[in-house]
Design a protein around this motif. Structure first.
Motif, short mmCIF file in Angstrom:
data_model
loop_
_atom_site.label_atom_id
_atom_site.label_comp_id
_atom_site.label_asym_id
_atom_site.label_seq_id
_atom_site.Cartn_x
_atom_site.Cartn_y
_atom_site.Cartn_z
N LEU A 410 40.08 36.35 36.98
CA LEU A 410 39.84 37.66 37.59
C LEU A 410 40.13 38.79 36.61
O LEU A 410 39.35 39.75 36.49
CB LEU A 410 40.73 37.83 38.83
CG LEU A 410 40.39 36.94 40.04
CD1 LEU A 410 41.52 37.01 41.07
CD2 LEU A 410 39.08 37.38 40.67
N ASP A 414 37.24 41.18 35.04
CA ASP A 414 37.34 42.61 35.30
C ASP A 414 37.24 43.40 33.99
O ASP A 414 36.61 44.46 33.94
CB ASP A 414 38.66 42.91 36.01
CG ASP A 414 38.79 44.39 36.37
OD1 ASP A 414 37.95 44.88 37.16
OD2 ASP A 414 39.71 45.05 35.87
N ARG A 422 34.89 35.43 44.97
CA ARG A 422 36.10 34.80 45.50
C ARG A 422 35.81 33.99 46.76
O ARG A 422 36.51 33.02 47.05
CB ARG A 422 37.16 35.86 45.81
CG ARG A 422 37.94 36.37 44.62
CD ARG A 422 38.64 35.25 43.86
NE ARG A 422 39.59 34.50 44.64
CZ ARG A 422 40.90 34.77 44.70
NH1 ARG A 422 41.38 35.79 44.02
NH2 ARG A 422 41.71 34.02 45.41
#
Length: 885
Positions: A410, A414, A422
Motif C-alpha cells: 500500500l 501510494d 483492497r
C-alpha cells in the motif's frame, strides 16, 4: 514496582499458602491442538480435566504465553501483546470460590510492605457470571464490595469451557479503574479501555456436553471435585504499578522500543503512527526472542511461520520508520538484556537465537528487494494500461508467495500514485483464512479424544521396562476401537491397547517407536505404533493378527530385536555426530531437532552455511573414530539441575522433568539429556556413513546418515558401482573422476555441434518453404507440415524465419510437425496480414480443434496442439479454407 518483583511477590504469596511452585512450561504446547501455550492454565489442563491425576492439591506458576489472534491490535491498545506472562494459582479439588476470592483480594489490596500489590480497594471492580449469586455474595463478604462495583455479565464473557464436552464453569474478572482521564464511567460493562482486566478467577464446577458454541451447551451435572483456575496478566499489572501508559512501556519491553527510536532517529511520543510502529517492534522482537529461546525456528508452516511473521512485521515497521538496513543485532540484544533476569536461558542460548534472527533478517531484506522489483513491474503495467488501481491478486501474490506485507505494498503503491484493490485482496485473504480455520478445526478433534484415557491414567503411569528388557509380562488395562473403549478386539481389527507395563518404546525424543508384538493366551497382536497420548501413559496401536484380546487378560510385549538394535545404533550415532559437529564447528552448532529409526539418523543443527566436502569428511571421521575407540555408554538418572551442572546438554527447545536421564558416551565428550534407547558401547554402532547435508531454514542445516549394517550396505553398493564404471570405462578407480570429466566435456561439445547442425538444417529448409507460398486473396499463405522435430521451439523458429523470408508482404505461415509423438501447430502473421484481418491466435485455435486439442496466442504468433497425428492434413486444409472463404 519492577516486573520481576511483581512476579516474585506472586510466587511467594501462594507458596506461603501451600501452593507448589511450578516452573513455566515451554511456549511450545504439549497439546496437539495448540501451536503455542496460549494461557497459564494450558499445562494444567490434564489435571483440571481429570485425565491425569494432579500431583499436588494446589499449584502456582508464572507461565509464558503466546497469542496471535489479535496481532493486528498490537501497538494500538494498551494491553494487547503477542508474548505475555500469566500469573496463575490452581486448586485441584482443594479450595474453591471463597478461597480463590479471599486470596485474590488479599494479594491485590495488601500493602507493598506486607508483600502485596498495594491496590486501593476503591479502584477495583469485579464482574461475575449473571447467574452466579454465590460469587456475588462472596465478593461482598470477603471484599466488602458495594453492589455498584459488581457487574453481572453473560456467558460470552464470564463462562469458561474448552469448546469440547468436559469441565466448565462461571468466572469472575477483576478490573482496575484507570480513572476518568482514560474513558467513560460505568464499569467494565462499558468495554472501555479505562477499565483494565487484571485477574480472572474460573470456578470449574460443572460437566457439560452438546457444545455447539461458546454460549450454547448443556450442563450435565456438578463435578464431584471442583477446581480453581485463575490468571493474572503480569504485564497489565506491571504497567499500572509502574505508572506508564501501556504494556509496551514497562521495564521488560521499553528498552527495545527506545532502541528502535534511536536507530530511526524519531522520538517516541511525537507521532501516533510512529509510536504504534515502535510498540509493534518492541512486542514482536520480545515475542520472537522468547519463541526462539524455546526452540522455534523460522519456517513456512506452523509455529515457524508465526515466528517468521513476527520477525517480518518488525522489519517492515522499522522500514516504515525510515530504516532500510539491518537492525536485529541491536534490537535483540536490548530485549535479551531486559528479559535475562527472569529467563536466564535467553542469555545462555543467545548465540543461537541471534544467529536465527540475523539469518532471517538477511533473507527478508533480500526478499524486500525482489518483491520491490516485482511490485515496480506491476506498477508500470498498471500505469501503461491507464489504470489507477493495482490488482488485488498482485498484492496477494506479493503477500502470500514473497512474504511482502500488504502495508508495504500500500505504501509503495501510494508513492507511485496508485491505489490497491483492497476488496479483491481481502477476499483472497479471507478465503485463505477460511481454509486455515477449517484445517485447524479438523485438528481440534483430538482434544475430545483425550478424555477416554483418564480412567487408564488414574491407575498409574505405564511402566517402561525396555531399557533392560525386550520381553515383559503384563496385563491389558484397556482397549480402544475407533477412539471408544471396548471389552475386546478380534482378528482383523485395528485397536489401541494399554498395558500396565511394556518393553516397547513409545515415539519420543526424535526416536521412532519400536516394532514388535503383543501376545497372550490365544491371541497375537502386531504393533503398528507406540505413542504417549497423555503424560505418563503409553498406548499401543495394534492389528489383531489372530484370536481375541480382552481387557484384564495377561499379555506379553515383545520387541523386534533386530529393529531395536538398529534404532539404538542410530540414536547413539546421533549423539556421536552431534559431538563431532560441535568439535569441528564449535558450540554454536547446537542440535535443534533429530529423527532416528533403525539404520538411519537425521540431525538438525544451528548453522548458516553449507559444510564443505572436507568438513563433512572430518565430521564423519571423528564419529567413526569414536565407534572404533569402543567408548563406554553410561546412563544415569539425576535431578535436572545436577545434570546441567555436570555439563549435560539440554537440547534446544526440548522439555524436561525434574529428574532426567543423562547419557554419556566417552564421558563428558558426549553428555546429553536423553530418554532414548542406546547401545552399551560405541563399537556396537558399527559404522556411520553421512549421506547428505542440506539447508532446512535460514540458520539451520541437516545432516543425514546411515548407521550399522545399512551404512555398510551403502558402501558396498557404491563399491560395486565404482567397480562397474571402472570396467565399462576401462580405467582404474582412482582415475574415474578425470575420465568421467573428459566424457562429459566431450558430450557437451558434441551436443553443441549437433545443435549447430540442426539449426543449419532448419535454416536450409526456409527457402523451400517460402517458395511454397500460395497467394490466397491479398495474403501469401504457407500451410505445410515439416515432419518430425525435437521441440516446439524449433517449429516456432522455423515459422518466424519463413515469415521473415517473405519480407513486407502480407503473409501467413502455418506449419505443423510431430513433436514427441504428438502434433504441434504454429501460426505466424506479418503486420500487413494482420491489417488485412489475419489473426494467428484464432487460426492456431482452429487447427488445434481439428488436431483434438487446444491452442491460441497473440495475433502475430500462436501455437496449438492435440493428440491426433493423422489429422495434420485436415488441420492445414482448415487454414486454407479459412482464407479461401
Amino acid at each position: 514496582m519492577q516486573t520481576a518483583d511483581i512476579r516474585q511477590r506472586w510466587l511467594d504469596f501462594f507458596a506461603r499458602r501451600g501452593h507448589t511452585v511450578v516452573p513455566s512450561a515451554s511456549l511450545v504446547s504439549d497439546d496437539p491442538t495448540l501451536l503455542f501455550t496460549v494461557a497459564g492454565m494450558v499445562p494444567f489442563v490434564p489435571y483440571l480435566t481429570g485425565i491425569v491425576p494432579a500431583p499436588y492439591p494446589r499449584a502456582t506458576s508464572v507461565q509464558k504465553c503466546i497469542r496471535t489472534n489479535d496481532i493486528e491490535e498490537v501497538g494500538k491498545t494498551p494491553r494487547h501483546g503477542t508474548f505475555f506472562q500469566m500469573n496463575g494459582n490452581f486448586s485441584f479439588g482443594d479450595y474453591f470460590k471463597e478461597g480463590a476470592i479471599s486470596m485474590a483480594w488479599e494479594l491485590l489490596t495488601s500493602s507493598e510492605a506486607d508483600g502485596g500489590y498495594g491496590f486501593a480497594p476503591e479502584d477495583l471492580w469485579v464482574t461475575v457470571y449473571e447467574d452466579d449469586d454465590e460469587a456475588i455474595e462472596l465478593w461482598k463478604k470477603v471484599a466488602g464490595l458495594p453492589d455498584e462495583r459488581i457487574q453481572r455479565l453473560g456467558k460470552d464473557t464470564n463462562y469458561w469451557h474448552t469448546g469440547q464436552p468436559g469441565p466448565a464453569g462461571p468466572c469472575s474478572e477483576i478490573f482496575f479503574d484507570r480513572g476518568p482521564a482514560y474513558g467513560i464511567d460505568g464499569g467494565p460493562a462499558t468495554d472501555d479501555d479505562r477499565y483494565v482486566e487484571i485477574w480472572n478467577l474460573v470456578f470449574m464446577q460443572y460437566l457439560i456436553d452438546d457444545v455447539k458454541s461458546k454460549t450454547d451447551f448443556r450442563i450435565v451435572k456438578e463435578l464431584p471435585k471442583k477446581n480453581i483456575d485463575t490468571g493474572m496478566g503480569l504485564e497489565r499489572v506491571a504497567f499500572i504499578k509502574q505508572g506508564v501508559e501501556n504494556m509496551y512501556e514497562i521495564d521488560q519491553v521499553r528498552p527495545v522500543l527506545d532502541r528502535a527510536a534511536e536507530l530511526s532517529g524519531r522520538a517516541y511520543g511525537a507521532n501516533h503512527d510512529d509510536d504504534v510502529r515502535m510498540r509493534v517492534i518492541a512486542d514482536h522482537v520480545r515475542s520472537a526472542l522468547m519463541l526462539m529461546s524455546d526452540g522455534v525456528a523460522p519456517s513456512n508452516e506452523g509455529r515457524g511461520y508465526i515466528l517468521r511473521r513476527l520477525l517480518r512485521r518488525s522489519i517492515r515497521a522499522m522500514r516504515l520508520l525510515g530504516v532500510d538496513g539491518a537492525t536485529f543485532r541491536e534490537l535483540f540484544a536490548a530485549s535479551r538484556d531486559a528479559m535475562k533476569a527472569a529467563y536466564p536461558e535467553v542469555e545462555r542460548d543467545y548465540a543461537h537465537i541471534e544467529q536465527l534472527a540475523l539469518g532471517e533478517e538477511a533473507i527478508f531484506l533480500r526478499t524486500l528487494e525482489s518483491g520491490t522489483s516485482i511490485l515496480d513491474g506491476a506498477v508500470g503495467e498498471t500505469k501503461a494500461a491507464g489504470k489507477a488501481e493495482l490488482a488485488g491478486n498482485t498484492a496477494f501474490l506479493l503477500h502470500d508467495t514473497y512474504g511482502f506485507p500488504i502495508e508495504l505494498t500500500l505504501e509503495m503503491a501510494d508513492e507511485a500514485g496508485l491505489a490497491v484493490d483492497r476488496i479483491a485482496f481481502d477476499e483472497l485473504m479471507t478465503a485463505q483464512r477460511t481454509r486455515a480455520k477449517a484445517d485447524a478445526k479438523s485438528k481440534k478433534k483430538v482434544l475430545a479424544d483425550l478424555s477416554v484415557y483418564a480412567d487408564y491414567r488414574a491407575k498409574g503411569e505405564t511402566v517402561f521396562t525396555g531399557y533392560t528388557e525386550l520381553l515383559t509380562e503384563s496385563s491389558v488395562l484397556g482397549i480402544l476401537v475407533d477412539g471408544q473403549p471396548v471389552a475386546a478386539a478380534v482378528a482383523g481389527q485395528t485397536a489401541e491397547v494399554i498395558l500396565a507395563e511394556t518393553s516397547l518404546y513409545a515415539e519420543s525424543g526424535g526416536q521412532a517407536p519400536d516394532q514388535g508384538r503383543i501376545v497372550g493366551d490365544g491371541f497375537e497382536l502386531q504393533v503398528l505404533d507406540v505413542q504417549k497420548p497423555v503424560k505418563g501413559l503409553i498406548s499401543h496401536t495394534v492389528k489383531v493378527v489372530s484370536g481375541e484380546v480382552g481387557v484384564g487378560v495377561p499379555a506379553t510385549s515383545v520387541v523386534d530385536e533386530q529393529y531395536r538394535r538398529g534404532a539404538t545404533q542410530a540414536h547413539s550415532g546421533t549423539h556421536l555426530v552431534h559431538a563431532a559437529l560441535r568439535e569441528v564447528l564449535g558450540p554454536n552448532a547446537h542440535q535443534s531437532g533429530s529423527y532416528n529409526k533403525a539404520g538411519y539418523l537425521r540431525l538438525d543443527y544451528g548453522w548458516n552455511q553449507a559444510l564443505s566436502a572436507e568438513t563433512r569428511t572430518e565430521i564423519e571421521e571423528i564419529s567413526n573414530n569414536a565407534v572404533r575407540d569402543n567408548l563406554e555408554v553410561v546412563t544415569r538418572e539425576l535431578p535436572l539441575d545436577e545434570a546441567k551442572a555436570l555439563g549435560a546438554m539440554a537440547l534446544f527447545g526440548e522439555k524436561y522433568g525434574d529428574v532426567v536421564r543423562v547419557v554419556d558416551i566417552g564421558g563428558p565428550w558426549s553428555r546429553e539429556l536423553c530418554a532414548g534407547t542406546h547401545v552399551r558401547s560405541s563399537s556396537e554402532i558399527g559404522m556411520i556413513n553421512i549421506i547428505g547435508e542440506s539447508s532446512v531454514g535460514a540458520s539451520n542445516r541437516r545432516v543425514e546418515s546411515l548407521v550399522g549394517l545399512d551404512a555398510f550396505r551403502r558402501f558396498a553398493a557404491e563399491r560395486a558401482l565404482v567397480s562397474e564404471l571402472s570396467s565399462n570405462l576401462k580405467t582404474r578407480p582412482d582415475q574415474l573422476v578425470e575420465r568421467i570429466g573428459d566424457l562429459v566435456a566431450n558430450l557437451k561439445s558434441a551436443e553443441k555441434r549437433i545443435a549447430q547442425f540442426e539449426a543449419k538444417a532448419l535454416t536450409d529448409r526456409v527457402p523451400a518453404l517460402a517458395a511454397n507460398a500460395v497467394r490466397t486473396g491479398d495474403v501469401l499463405l504457407v500451410a505445410e507440415t515439416v515432419g518430425s522435430l525435437g521441440s516446439g521451439d524449433e517449429l516456432r523458429s522455423l515459422a518466424t524465419a519463413v515469415r521473415g523470408r517473405l519480407g513486407d508482404a502480407a503473409s501467413v505461415v502455418a506449419l505443423t510437425a510431430e513433436v514427441g509423438g504428438r502434433p504441434v501447430a504454429i501460426v505466424a502473421t506479418s503486420p500487413a496480414a494482420r491489417d488485412a484481418g489475419a489473426n494467428a491466435g484464432a487460426l492456431a485455435k482452429t487447427m488445434a480443434g481439428v488436431l483434438g486439442g487446444g491452442g491460441g496466442g497473440k495475433p502475430d504468433l500462436a501455437q496449438g496442439g492435440g493428440s491426433d497425428l493423422t489429422a495434420i492434413p485436415a488441420a492445414l486444409d482448415a487454414v486454407r479454407r479459412a482464407f479461401a472463404g
